[in-house]
Design an enzyme around this catalytic site. Structure first.
Site, short mmCIF file in Angstrom:
data_model
loop_
_atom_site.label_atom_id
_atom_site.label_comp_id
_atom_site.label_asym_id
_atom_site.label_seq_id
_atom_site.Cartn_x
_atom_site.Cartn_y
_atom_site.Cartn_z
N HIS A 18 0.84 -1.20 0.00
CA HIS A 18 0.00 0.00 0.00
C HIS A 18 0.88 1.25 0.00
O HIS A 18 2.05 1.17 -0.35
CB HIS A 18 -0.98 -0.03 1.19
CG HIS A 18 -0.31 0.12 2.52
ND1 HIS A 18 -0.14 1.33 3.13
CD2 HIS A 18 0.27 -0.79 3.33
CE1 HIS A 18 0.51 1.16 4.28
NE2 HIS A 18 0.76 -0.12 4.42
N ALA A 19 0.32 2.38 0.38
CA ALA A 19 1.01 3.67 0.23
C ALA A 19 2.40 3.74 0.86
O ALA A 19 3.37 4.02 0.17
CB ALA A 19 0.13 4.79 0.76
#
Length: 101
Positions: free
Chosen positions: A19-20
């Site tokens: 993810h980010a």
């Protein structure tokens, strides 16, 4: 001397996948190398540019995926080893999500 080519595979164990935060850490590290670095979800690709945050996040790689990393260039061996190490260290986020409460 010709460019080096190397590749390796690592299991993505991060709780929420790539993810980010892990994507940013991976692309920032990849950009420190001169070699071309690519990620794939299978040994045959498709391959994406590991230096592109948009492409890395867009791949939406889930936990439990074997992440294939390949590089070509003078520092390819070092680049792949560093990225494998980052993934194996869980992006230095062990306990980060749990600590946040």
């Amino acid at each position: 001397m010709s460019d080096r080519h190397t590749s390796a595979t690592v299991l993505l164990t991060h709780a929420v996948g790539l993810h980010a935060r892990p994507s940013v850490k991976l692309t920032k590290l990849a950009k420190t190398f001169r070699s071309t670095i690519e990620l794939g979800l299978s040994p045959d690709g498709p391959w994406i540019d590991a230096k592109s945050i948009v492409k890395v996040m867009g791949a939406k790689v889930p936990q439990g995926t074997n992440l294939h990393i390949r590089a070509a260039g003078g520092d390819a061996d070092t680049a792949v080893a560093a990225l494998i190490d980052l993934v194996e260290r869980d992006f230095d986020e062990a306990g980060a999500d749990a600590a946040g409460g």
